[in-house]
Structures are given as C-alpha cells and as structure tokens.
Design a protein around this motif. Structure first.
Motif, PDB file in Angstrom:
ATOM      1  N   UNK A  26       0.821  -1.210   0.000  1.00  0.00           N
ATOM      2  CA  UNK A  26       0.000   0.000   0.000  1.00  0.00           C
ATOM      3  C   UNK A  26       0.853   1.258   0.000  1.00  0.00           C
ATOM      4  N   UNK A  27       1.963   1.223   0.718  1.00  0.00           N
ATOM      5  CA  UNK A  27       2.858   2.378   0.764  1.00  0.00           C
ATOM      6  C   UNK A  27       3.511   2.598  -0.591  1.00  0.00           C
ATOM      7  N   UNK A  28       4.007   1.530  -1.201  1.00  0.00           N
ATOM      8  CA  UNK A  28       4.722   1.642  -2.472  1.00  0.00           C
ATOM      9  C   UNK A  28       3.785   1.953  -3.630  1.00  0.00           C
ATOM     10  N   UNK A  29       2.608   1.357  -3.637  1.00  0.00           N
ATOM     11  CA  UNK A  29       1.688   1.503  -4.764  1.00  0.00           C
ATOM     12  C   UNK A  29       0.800   2.742  -4.646  1.00  0.00           C
ATOM     13  N   UNK A  71       9.089  -2.508   2.161  1.00  0.00           N
ATOM     14  CA  UNK A  71       8.962  -1.530   1.082  1.00  0.00           C
ATOM     15  C   UNK A  71      10.185  -1.588   0.166  1.00  0.00           C
ATOM     16  N   UNK A  72      11.365  -1.731   0.760  1.00  0.00           N
ATOM     17  CA  UNK A  72      12.585  -1.849  -0.047  1.00  0.00           C
ATOM     18  C   UNK A  72      12.510  -3.071  -0.967  1.00  0.00           C
ATOM     19  N   UNK A  73      12.083  -4.171  -0.404  1.00  0.00           N
ATOM     20  CA  UNK A  73      11.976  -5.401  -1.187  1.00  0.00           C
ATOM     21  C   UNK A  73      10.960  -5.229  -2.317  1.00  0.00           C
ATOM     22  N   UNK A  74       9.825  -4.605  -1.999  1.00  0.00           N
ATOM     23  CA  UNK A  74       8.786  -4.396  -3.012  1.00  0.00           C
ATOM     24  C   UNK A  74       9.300  -3.505  -4.140  1.00  0.00           C
ATOM     25  N   UNK A  75       9.997  -2.437  -3.763  1.00  0.00           N
ATOM     26  CA  UNK A  75      10.543  -1.538  -4.781  1.00  0.00           C
ATOM     27  C   UNK A  75      11.540  -2.263  -5.685  1.00  0.00           C
ATOM     28  N   UNK A 116      13.331   4.710   0.441  1.00  0.00           N
ATOM     29  CA  UNK A 116      12.147   3.960   0.012  1.00  0.00           C
ATOM     30  C   UNK A 116      11.153   4.822  -0.752  1.00  0.00           C
ATOM     31  N   UNK A 117      11.469   6.073  -1.019  1.00  0.00           N
ATOM     32  CA  UNK A 117      10.531   6.982  -1.677  1.00  0.00           C
ATOM     33  C   UNK A 117      10.140   6.462  -3.049  1.00  0.00           C
ATOM     34  N   UNK A 118       8.863   6.638  -3.376  1.00  0.00           N
ATOM     35  CA  UNK A 118       8.351   6.198  -4.670  1.00  0.00           C
ATOM     36  C   UNK A 118       7.567   7.291  -5.357  1.00  0.00           C
ATOM     37  N   UNK A 119       6.731   6.883  -6.290  1.00  0.00           N
ATOM     38  CA  UNK A 119       6.001   7.833  -7.141  1.00  0.00           C
ATOM     39  C   UNK A 119       5.121   8.770  -6.337  1.00  0.00           C
ATOM     40  N   UNK A 120       4.555   8.303  -5.232  1.00  0.00           N
ATOM     41  CA  UNK A 120       3.606   9.110  -4.475  1.00  0.00           C
ATOM     42  C   UNK A 120       4.223   9.782  -3.247  1.00  0.00           C
ATOM     43  N   UNK A 121       5.515   9.697  -3.083  1.00  0.00           N
ATOM     44  CA  UNK A 121       6.159  10.199  -1.869  1.00  0.00           C
ATOM     45  C   UNK A 121       6.334  11.713  -1.901  1.00  0.00           C
ATOM     46  N   UNK A 122       6.141  12.332  -0.749  1.00  0.00           N
ATOM     47  CA  UNK A 122       6.439  13.741  -0.545  1.00  0.00           C
ATOM     48  C   UNK A 122       7.792  13.882   0.150  1.00  0.00           C
ATOM     49  N   UNK A 123       8.241  15.125   0.262  1.00  0.00           N
ATOM     50  CA  UNK A 123       9.508  15.438   0.920  1.00  0.00           C
ATOM     51  C   UNK A 123       9.202  16.007   2.302  1.00  0.00           C
ATOM     52  N   UNK A 124       9.837  15.453   3.313  1.00  0.00           N
ATOM     53  CA  UNK A 124       9.622  15.893   4.691  1.00  0.00           C
ATOM     54  C   UNK A 124      10.929  16.449   5.268  1.00  0.00           C
TER      55      UNK A 124
END
Length: 214
Positions: A26-29, A71-75, A116-124
């Motif tokens: 869910x986090x990655x997708x 998440x790393x593995x999924x990516x 682990x940042x992906x397509x939907x990730x923001x910058x914090x």
C-alpha cells in the motif's frame, strides 16, 4: 527481517510478515502513510482470518522498521527500473529547498532519506527555529502559499505541545516543513534501528546524491 529474537509462535510470526508485506504494498503503490497502511493491512490479513471480530493484539504487529524493509523489497521487485531515478529526483529537490532554508537548520527525514521513496512520496524536512513565525515570514516573502497543520513533538524533552507543519508544492512535489524548537536539535539527531540515521543535514544529503550519481 526481525532485528532480534522473537518469542512469538511461527504462526504469529507469519501473520506479522503478511501484515508487513501488505502494508508495504500500500505504501509503495498508493503512497499510504505507515499508520494507515498498517491499519488496513491488519483488516486485510487478520479480519479475513478471524471474521473481523475481536481486537488485534499489538505484540505481533510489525514495527515501522520491518515495514520499511518490506517496502525496499517491493521496490526492488516491482519498481527497479524507475524507483532509483525517482529517489534521486526527490533528493535533489530536497537539497535545493534545504539550501534555501539553511538559516533554519533543515534536516531531511522520511522515505526520501531512507531510500524507500516512490512515485507518491512527498519530501519531509525538520526545521529547528527560535520562532515558527520566522519561517512563515520567509515563505511569505518568497510568495509561497502554504497550509498549516500540526504534528506531534519530538520525544526529546518535557514539552508535549504539538508543533506546526507548513505544507506546499514546489516543482510539482509536495513539501512538508515541521518546525521544532532550536533546543530540540541536540537530542533529535540519533540513529534508527539498524544504524540508519533518522535525519540528515544538507551536507549528508548532498553526499547521498553524489553517491547515487557515481
């Protein structure tokens, strides 16, 4: 992979692994946050097996470190062709913003830092300031339109009051600046489980970028 020996039964260990894997997907997708992803993963993995009844025992829920590893593995499995470039792009934008905000002691955190940042990730970013108003005035002077929300305090002292987070878009990416007190800085820079850093200053981020570009 568990960081220490567990007293859970093999069945509960398997359930924890399933929850972690479902949350990671869910986090990655979808770009879900860890809390939301974990809750939905519990409903998916536990509700179906137990008919949705009863409370979920907290002692076998995966922690964020286990989910992060999933998440790393999924990516690596599904986004190996795009995720590294996306991560580099976000880190470059983060460094650009941090250079602009250097007077406010910016530190990168979250998925863009841990990789682990992906397509939907923001910058914090975490900023450490004498007054949140200084950052707001700075952004106003730059004609930046931002939204204000609240975030939990750092667990470094006795002040439990929520702190401000300023959110805005920059180059089509979401940025979130959480404003902590200057005194919080000393106790906040520590390693996460596994030795990974929780926050990185501009020089560290630039080093990460250089390493990726080599």
């Amino acid at each position: 992979m568990p960081l220490m020996a567990s007293n859970l039964s093999p069945e509960l260990e398997q359930l924890r692994a399933e929850i972690a894997a479902a949350a990671a997907r869910m986090i990655a997708e979808d770009g879900a946050d860890y809390g939301t992803a974990k809750r939905k993963a519990v409903e998916l993995c536990v509700g179906g097996k137990r008919g949705g009844g009863g409370k979920t025992r907290g002692d076998f829920l995966p922690d964020n470190a286990q989910i992060e590893e999933e998440v790393r593995i999924y990516n690596e499995l599904f986004f190996a062709g795009t995720q590294p470039a996306r991560l580099l792009h976000l880190r470059k934008i983060a460094a650009e913003i941090m250079a602009e905000l250097v007077q406010f002691h910016p530190y990168l955190t979250g998925a863009v830092l841990n990789g682990t940042a992906g397509e939907h990730s923001d910058i914090y970013l975490h900023l450490f300031v004498d007054s949140p108003k200084d950052v707001e005035i700075f952004l106003f002077n730059k004609n930046v339109q931002f939204e204000v929300s609240s975030s939990p305090p750092l667990k470094t002292g006795g002040n439990n009051d929520p702190v401000e987070t300023l959110s805005f878009m920059y180059k089509k990416e979401g940025l979130h600046l959480t404003l902590y007190e200057t005194d919080d800085l000393r106790g906040s820079i520590r390693a996460a489980s596994g030795g990974r850093i929780l926050r990185a200053d501009l020089n560290t981020v630039l080093a990460l970028i250089d390493k990726e570009e080599d």
